[in-house]
Write a protein that holds these residues in place. Sequence first.
Motif, PDB file in Angstrom:
ATOM      1  N   LEU A 272      91.911  24.298  19.917  1.00  0.00           N
ATOM      2  CA  LEU A 272      90.479  24.594  19.872  1.00  0.00           C
ATOM      3  C   LEU A 272      89.638  23.319  19.978  1.00  0.00           C
ATOM      4  N   ASP A 273      88.555  23.401  20.721  1.00  0.00           N
ATOM      5  CA  ASP A 273      87.601  22.292  20.786  1.00  0.00           C
ATOM      6  C   ASP A 273      86.190  22.759  20.425  1.00  0.00           C
ATOM      7  N   ASP A 274      86.072  24.039  20.105  1.00  0.00           N
ATOM      8  CA  ASP A 274      84.777  24.588  19.695  1.00  0.00           C
ATOM      9  C   ASP A 274      85.015  25.935  19.017  1.00  0.00           C
ATOM     10  N   LEU A 275      83.965  26.469  18.392  1.00  0.00           N
ATOM     11  CA  LEU A 275      84.048  27.763  17.720  1.00  0.00           C
ATOM     12  C   LEU A 275      82.919  28.665  18.196  1.00  0.00           C
ATOM     13  N   PRO A 276      83.130  29.982  18.225  1.00  0.00           N
ATOM     14  CA  PRO A 276      82.063  30.904  18.612  1.00  0.00           C
ATOM     15  C   PRO A 276      80.857  30.755  17.689  1.00  0.00           C
ATOM     16  N   LEU A 277      79.681  30.710  18.267  1.00  0.00           N
ATOM     17  CA  LEU A 277      78.464  30.554  17.479  1.00  0.00           C
ATOM     18  C   LEU A 277      78.260  31.699  16.503  1.00  0.00           C
ATOM     19  N   THR A 278      78.864  32.847  16.793  1.00  0.00           N
ATOM     20  CA  THR A 278      78.704  34.023  15.930  1.00  0.00           C
ATOM     21  C   THR A 278      79.310  33.816  14.533  1.00  0.00           C
ATOM     22  N   LEU A 279      80.142  32.798  14.381  1.00  0.00           N
ATOM     23  CA  LEU A 279      80.744  32.531  13.075  1.00  0.00           C
ATOM     24  C   LEU A 279      79.706  32.078  12.049  1.00  0.00           C
ATOM     25  N   VAL A 280      78.497  31.818  12.513  1.00  0.00           N
ATOM     26  CA  VAL A 280      77.417  31.452  11.603  1.00  0.00           C
ATOM     27  C   VAL A 280      77.096  32.615  10.658  1.00  0.00           C
ATOM     28  N   ALA A 281      77.526  33.820  11.023  1.00  0.00           N
ATOM     29  CA  ALA A 281      77.260  35.005  10.193  1.00  0.00           C
ATOM     30  C   ALA A 281      78.238  35.137   9.027  1.00  0.00           C
ATOM     31  N   LEU A 282      79.256  34.276   8.978  1.00  0.00           N
ATOM     32  CA  LEU A 282      80.256  34.372   7.912  1.00  0.00           C
ATOM     33  C   LEU A 282      79.742  33.720   6.632  1.00  0.00           C
ATOM     34  N   GLU A 283      78.773  34.357   6.021  1.00  0.00           N
ATOM     35  CA  GLU A 283      78.108  33.786   4.848  1.00  0.00           C
ATOM     36  C   GLU A 283      79.005  33.715   3.619  1.00  0.00           C
ATOM     37  N   ASN A 284      80.066  34.511   3.581  1.00  0.00           N
ATOM     38  CA  ASN A 284      80.961  34.502   2.422  1.00  0.00           C
ATOM     39  C   ASN A 284      82.162  33.575   2.600  1.00  0.00           C
ATOM     40  N   LEU A 285      82.243  32.905   3.755  1.00  0.00           N
ATOM     41  CA  LEU A 285      83.377  32.032   4.037  1.00  0.00           C
ATOM     42  C   LEU A 285      83.416  30.853   3.073  1.00  0.00           C
ATOM     43  N   GLN A 286      84.555  30.662   2.427  1.00  0.00           N
ATOM     44  CA  GLN A 286      84.729  29.582   1.456  1.00  0.00           C
ATOM     45  C   GLN A 286      85.695  28.507   1.943  1.00  0.00           C
ATOM     46  N   GLU A 287      86.709  28.906   2.719  1.00  0.00           N
ATOM     47  CA  GLU A 287      87.733  27.957   3.171  1.00  0.00           C
ATOM     48  C   GLU A 287      87.913  28.079   4.686  1.00  0.00           C
ATOM     49  N   LEU A 288      87.917  26.917   5.359  1.00  0.00           N
ATOM     50  CA  LEU A 288      88.065  26.902   6.815  1.00  0.00           C
ATOM     51  C   LEU A 288      89.042  25.807   7.220  1.00  0.00           C
ATOM     52  N   GLY A 289      90.106  26.197   7.930  1.00  0.00           N
ATOM     53  CA  GLY A 289      91.090  25.232   8.405  1.00  0.00           C
ATOM     54  C   GLY A 289      90.945  24.996   9.894  1.00  0.00           C
ATOM     55  N   LEU A 290      90.631  23.742  10.274  1.00  0.00           N
ATOM     56  CA  LEU A 290      90.488  23.358  11.684  1.00  0.00           C
ATOM     57  C   LEU A 290      91.389  22.176  12.027  1.00  0.00           C
ATOM     58  N   PHE A 291      92.307  21.848  11.165  1.00  0.00           N
ATOM     59  CA  PHE A 291      93.165  20.677  11.336  1.00  0.00           C
ATOM     60  C   PHE A 291      94.053  20.795  12.579  1.00  0.00           C
ATOM     61  N   ASP A 292      94.439  19.637  13.125  1.00  0.00           N
ATOM     62  CA  ASP A 292      95.346  19.585  14.275  1.00  0.00           C
ATOM     63  C   ASP A 292      94.855  20.423  15.453  1.00  0.00           C
ATOM     64  N   ASN A 293      93.610  20.167  15.865  1.00  0.00           N
ATOM     65  CA  ASN A 293      93.040  20.811  17.041  1.00  0.00           C
ATOM     66  C   ASN A 293      92.491  19.743  17.981  1.00  0.00           C
ATOM     67  N   LEU A 294      91.534  20.097  18.820  1.00  0.00           N
ATOM     68  CA  LEU A 294      91.001  19.167  19.824  1.00  0.00           C
ATOM     69  C   LEU A 294      89.503  18.935  19.662  1.00  0.00           C
ATOM     70  N   PHE A 295      88.994  19.080  18.456  1.00  0.00           N
ATOM     71  CA  PHE A 295      87.557  18.933  18.222  1.00  0.00           C
ATOM     72  C   PHE A 295      87.106  17.476  18.381  1.00  0.00           C
ATOM     73  N   LYS A 296      86.169  17.254  19.308  1.00  0.00           N
ATOM     74  CA  LYS A 296      85.540  15.940  19.443  1.00  0.00           C
ATOM     75  C   LYS A 296      84.229  15.908  18.666  1.00  0.00           C
ATOM     76  N   LYS A 297      83.712  17.091  18.399  1.00  0.00           N
ATOM     77  CA  LYS A 297      82.531  17.208  17.557  1.00  0.00           C
ATOM     78  C   LYS A 297      82.621  18.513  16.784  1.00  0.00           C
ATOM     79  N   LEU A 298      82.012  18.546  15.627  1.00  0.00           N
ATOM     80  CA  LEU A 298      82.047  19.728  14.780  1.00  0.00           C
ATOM     81  C   LEU A 298      80.841  20.626  15.067  1.00  0.00           C
ATOM     82  N   PRO A 299      81.035  21.932  15.068  1.00  0.00           N
ATOM     83  CA  PRO A 299      79.903  22.845  15.277  1.00  0.00           C
ATOM     84  C   PRO A 299      78.831  22.625  14.204  1.00  0.00           C
ATOM     85  N   GLN A 300      77.592  22.504  14.629  1.00  0.00           N
ATOM     86  CA  GLN A 300      76.495  22.243  13.695  1.00  0.00           C
ATOM     87  C   GLN A 300      76.338  23.342  12.657  1.00  0.00           C
TER      88      GLN A 300
END
Length: 280
Positions: free
Chosen positions: A132-160
């Motif tokens: 992964l190098d990006d995430l769907p913008l719709t994930l902004v709706a996950l207001e109850n999200l407490q834990e997010l794992g993005l390790f070992d991917n291809l992110f050059k920048k983090l979604p704002q």
Amino acid sequence: MPKRKEAKGTKVTLKTAKKAIRTTPDGRRRLVLSNMGITIFPKCLFKLTFVDELDLSRNLIEKLPENFGDLSSLVWLDLHSNKLVSVPESIGNPRGLTHLNLSNNCLTFSGLPSTLGSLTNLKSLNLGMNQLDDLPLTLVALENLQELGLFDNLFKKLPQFLQGLRNLTKVNVKRNPLSYHQRKDETLLKGKSEHKEDVYLVHESSLCRTCLKRCKAEREKLIKGGAEGRRGREAEGVDSCMSEKKKKSAFPGLVAPNSVATVNQDLWRLREKLECVQVK
């Protein structure tokens, strides 16, 4: 003969699946089909509409059926360590889903549907070890999200939008090719949840008598504070993991043993029972 069977993939029958169902400590019905050499999603699972949790991890599944979302009763889903290149749009149908593990697959940004944002009850989402190098913008709706794992991917920048998820307290972005500028954003994300990062609070009732006595003694010294308190702890040989987390144990009735990060969510559930051993 056994090798040829593995190459073709293990066939799961309805009878086999029913035998694999067990009840969790909190009363949920969990179906465990992990590490069985499954290559094709067993369609017989659609008949088990009463299952709350599904574990298909450590298999060889490359594709989920388009109607996967028909398993709408799921609240916990583990698909880590398969060969998934995409996730169907119907993944957003189980609105009660709170834990989703898709780590260690072959997912790219185009393989993540926007419907993931429909899982508004999601508390834990693990997307580590993918492409992964990006995430769907719709994930902004996950207001109850407490834990997010993005390790070992291809992110050059983090979604704002990650900084806008107010309940997000654990974010793992290790081993991504983040630019220097983006590493500042990474620091901001960590700072946002610093009070809970790498810490697991347990009540006194969860500790054995020996550990409880030790933790109470530690708390007494922390109340006194100052350099003398630190020198006293070193002299008495208190565990280094406790001294590193000393500031976290100021809450009445709570202590903060050292916590080891883990990808497997099933182990997170058992952490509370194991804390007593970890403090030792």
